[in-house]
Design a protein around this motif. Structure first.
Motif, PDB file in Angstrom:
ATOM      1  N   CYS A  90       0.966  -1.835  -0.244  1.00 47.50           N
ATOM      2  CA  CYS A  90       0.207  -0.018  -0.142  1.00 47.50           C
ATOM      3  C   CYS A  90       1.102   1.466  -0.414  1.00 47.50           C
ATOM      4  N   HIS A  91       0.612   2.411  -1.234  1.00 45.63           N
ATOM      5  CA  HIS A  91       1.515   2.902  -1.092  1.00 45.63           C
ATOM      6  C   HIS A  91       1.141   4.692  -0.147  1.00 45.63           C
ATOM      7  N   ARG A  92      -0.234   4.269   0.542  1.00 41.25           N
ATOM      8  CA  ARG A  92       0.060   5.079   1.635  1.00 41.25           C
ATOM      9  C   ARG A  92       0.630   4.591   2.448  1.00 41.25           C
ATOM     10  N   SER A  93       0.438   3.136   3.373  1.00 43.20           N
ATOM     11  CA  SER A  93       0.942   2.812   4.638  1.00 43.20           C
ATOM     12  C   SER A  93       2.018   2.670   4.945  1.00 43.20           C
ATOM     13  N   GLY A  94       2.109   1.639   3.745  1.00 49.48           N
ATOM     14  CA  GLY A  94       3.574   1.394   3.186  1.00 49.48           C
ATOM     15  C   GLY A  94       3.779  -0.064   3.778  1.00 49.48           C
ATOM     16  N   LEU A  95       2.456  -0.800   4.076  1.00 51.15           N
ATOM     17  CA  LEU A  95       2.577  -1.864   4.263  1.00 51.15           C
ATOM     18  C   LEU A  95       2.183  -2.767   3.712  1.00 51.15           C
ATOM     19  N   ILE A  96       3.016  -4.460   3.428  1.00 47.31           N
ATOM     20  CA  ILE A  96       3.025  -4.957   2.380  1.00 47.31           C
ATOM     21  C   ILE A  96       1.830  -5.585   2.369  1.00 47.31           C
ATOM     22  N   ARG A  97       1.366  -6.385   1.011  1.00 46.33           N
ATOM     23  CA  ARG A  97      -0.113  -6.772   0.743  1.00 46.33           C
ATOM     24  C   ARG A  97      -0.012  -8.158   0.853  1.00 46.33           C
ATOM     25  N   GLY A  98       1.061  -8.807   0.215  1.00 46.59           N
ATOM     26  CA  GLY A  98       1.109  -9.896  -0.986  1.00 46.59           C
ATOM     27  C   GLY A  98       2.453  -9.910  -1.908  1.00 46.59           C
ATOM     28  N   LEU A  99       2.450 -10.535  -3.056  1.00 44.03           N
ATOM     29  CA  LEU A  99       3.068 -11.183  -3.961  1.00 44.03           C
ATOM     30  C   LEU A  99       2.042 -11.277  -5.182  1.00 44.03           C
ATOM     31  N   LEU A 100       2.545 -10.693  -6.588  1.00 44.88           N
ATOM     32  CA  LEU A 100       1.707 -10.489  -7.281  1.00 44.88           C
ATOM     33  C   LEU A 100       2.935 -10.459  -8.590  1.00 44.88           C
ATOM     34  N   CYS A 101       2.331 -10.890 -10.158  1.00 43.68           N
ATOM     35  CA  CYS A 101       3.125 -11.566 -11.143  1.00 43.68           C
ATOM     36  C   CYS A 101       3.138  -9.832 -11.277  1.00 43.68           C
ATOM     37  N   THR A 102       4.268  -9.267 -12.310  1.00 44.05           N
ATOM     38  CA  THR A 102       4.470  -7.999 -12.935  1.00 44.05           C
ATOM     39  C   THR A 102       2.821  -7.124 -13.818  1.00 44.05           C
ATOM     40  N   SER A 103       2.307  -8.002 -13.936  1.00 45.58           N
ATOM     41  CA  SER A 103       0.970  -7.682 -14.664  1.00 45.58           C
ATOM     42  C   SER A 103      -0.231  -7.791 -13.646  1.00 45.58           C
ATOM     43  N   CYS A 104      -0.295  -8.170 -12.703  1.00 47.91           N
ATOM     44  CA  CYS A 104      -1.470  -8.227 -12.107  1.00 47.91           C
ATOM     45  C   CYS A 104      -1.044  -6.914 -10.814  1.00 47.91           C
ATOM     46  N   ASN A 105       0.283  -6.733 -10.867  1.00 48.39           N
ATOM     47  CA  ASN A 105       1.538  -5.436  -9.759  1.00 48.39           C
ATOM     48  C   ASN A 105       0.444  -3.685 -10.532  1.00 48.39           C
ATOM     49  N   THR A 106       1.310  -3.982 -11.917  1.00 46.12           N
ATOM     50  CA  THR A 106       0.337  -2.733 -12.545  1.00 46.12           C
ATOM     51  C   THR A 106      -0.521  -2.412 -12.873  1.00 46.12           C
ATOM     52  N   ALA A 107      -1.881  -3.672 -12.918  1.00 51.40           N
ATOM     53  CA  ALA A 107      -2.786  -3.754 -13.176  1.00 51.40           C
ATOM     54  C   ALA A 107      -3.403  -3.083 -11.561  1.00 51.40           C
ATOM     55  N   GLU A 108      -3.389  -3.550 -10.389  1.00 51.90           N
ATOM     56  CA  GLU A 108      -3.402  -3.135  -8.675  1.00 51.90           C
ATOM     57  C   GLU A 108      -3.546  -2.438  -8.982  1.00 51.90           C
ATOM     58  N   GLY A 109      -2.656  -1.045  -9.418  1.00 50.32           N
ATOM     59  CA  GLY A 109      -2.162   0.417  -9.242  1.00 50.32           C
ATOM     60  C   GLY A 109      -3.314   0.853 -10.133  1.00 50.32           C
ATOM     61  N   LEU A 110      -4.094  -0.049 -11.158  1.00 52.67           N
ATOM     62  CA  LEU A 110      -4.857   1.605 -11.769  1.00 52.67           C
ATOM     63  C   LEU A 110      -6.551   0.916 -11.915  1.00 52.67           C
ATOM     64  N   GLN A 111      -6.629  -0.292 -11.690  1.00 53.24           N
ATOM     65  CA  GLN A 111      -7.574  -0.791 -10.774  1.00 53.24           C
ATOM     66  C   GLN A 111      -8.488  -0.824 -10.556  1.00 53.24           C
ATOM     67  N   ASP A 112     -10.073  -0.472 -10.422  1.00 53.91           N
ATOM     68  CA  ASP A 112     -10.776  -0.792  -9.003  1.00 53.91           C
ATOM     69  C   ASP A 112     -11.973  -1.873  -9.263  1.00 53.91           C
ATOM     70  N   ALA A 113     -11.222  -2.822 -10.122  1.00 50.28           N
ATOM     71  CA  ALA A 113     -12.336  -4.062 -10.752  1.00 50.28           C
ATOM     72  C   ALA A 113     -12.111  -4.549  -8.965  1.00 50.28           C
ATOM     73  N   PRO A 114     -13.931  -5.330  -9.119  1.00 56.20           N
ATOM     74  CA  PRO A 114     -14.441  -6.141  -7.425  1.00 56.20           C
ATOM     75  C   PRO A 114     -12.922  -7.092  -7.436  1.00 56.20           C
ATOM     76  N   SER A 115     -12.673  -7.356  -7.998  1.00 60.15           N
ATOM     77  CA  SER A 115     -11.911  -8.684  -7.489  1.00 60.15           C
ATOM     78  C   SER A 115     -10.429  -7.852  -7.174  1.00 60.15           C
ATOM     79  N   PHE A 116      -9.881  -6.583  -7.191  1.00 55.17           N
ATOM     80  CA  PHE A 116      -8.853  -5.755  -7.151  1.00 55.17           C
ATOM     81  C   PHE A 116      -9.332  -5.481  -5.306  1.00 55.17           C
ATOM     82  N   VAL A 117     -10.670  -4.875  -5.430  1.00 50.84           N
ATOM     83  CA  VAL A 117     -11.095  -4.842  -4.516  1.00 50.84           C
ATOM     84  C   VAL A 117     -11.014  -5.663  -2.737  1.00 50.84           C
ATOM     85  N   ALA A 118     -11.772  -6.431  -3.122  1.00 49.61           N
ATOM     86  CA  ALA A 118     -11.334  -7.501  -2.476  1.00 49.61           C
ATOM     87  C   ALA A 118     -10.136  -7.837  -1.934  1.00 49.61           C
ATOM     88  N   TYR A 119      -9.176  -7.959  -2.977  1.00 48.85           N
ATOM     89  CA  TYR A 119      -7.361  -8.629  -2.665  1.00 48.85           C
ATOM     90  C   TYR A 119      -7.182  -7.388  -1.618  1.00 48.85           C
TER      91      TYR A 119
END
Length: 174
Positions: A90-119
């Motif tokens: 998390c770029h606000r808190s600095g807390l580690i969330r998990g390990l992601l592939c490059t595609s998902c890590n990039t998409a995570e920062g750009l998307q508010d799809a339900p699966s990313f919100v749940a993640y």
């Protein structure tokens, strides 16, 4: 063989046994990449379908080490098994969330799809009951909100300058 070396090897075997016991069968029978796509369409990140190890995380493991053991090379969002996984945080808190592939890590920062919100609401570190700060104080975590706003604004200006240059090249090419 020295007694120090023998002790070190015995300690490594002991820690391996503790980790194996903690993980149990938690890394088996996970959704495949294709099954994870179906979960994604239902708003569920792949890691929410994984078995969570019983008991406490072994005390000799950091959160990142525990994630590496539990995720066993699989992306927490899509179950892909790339050659490397990135530490998502998390770029606000600095807390580690998990390990992601490059595609998902990039998409995570750009998307508010339900699966990313749940993640984001229940990332792997939360599933494992862990918390770990990403990076260090030099990364800006712990700055005052005013300092962070100035830093963020300069990053946005730099990104807009970079992407403006790139998009103008695409526009002129068409």
């Amino acid at each position: 063989m020295s007694s120090d070396h023998e002790w070190a090897m015995a300690e490594v075997r002991r820690q391996d046994d503790v980790e194996r016991k903690w993980l149990g069968g938690a890394t088996q029978n996970r959704p495949s990449f294709a099954e994870a796509e179906i979960l994604d369409r239902q708003g569920v990140p792949s890691c929410h379908a994984w078995k969570i190890p019983a008991g406490e995380v072994p005390p000799h493991l950091s959160a990142t080490q525990a994630l590496r053991r539990w995720q066993a090379g699989a992306c927490a969002m899509c179950s892909a098994r790339p050659t490397r996984l990135l530490v998502d945080h998390c770029h606000r808190s600095g807390l580690i969330r998990g390990l992601l592939c490059t595609s998902c890590n990039t998409a995570e920062g750009l998307q508010d799809a339900p699966s990313f919100v749940a993640y984001r609401s229940r990332p792997p570190t939360v599933l494992l009951g862990m918390e770990e700060q990403y990076g260090s104080a030099w990364d800006g975590f712990g700055r005052t909100p005013a300092d962070q706003a100035v830093r963020n604004a300069s990053h946005v200006d730099a990104a807009e300058a970079l992407f403006g240059e790139i998009t103008s090249r695409f526009r002129s090419a068409t």
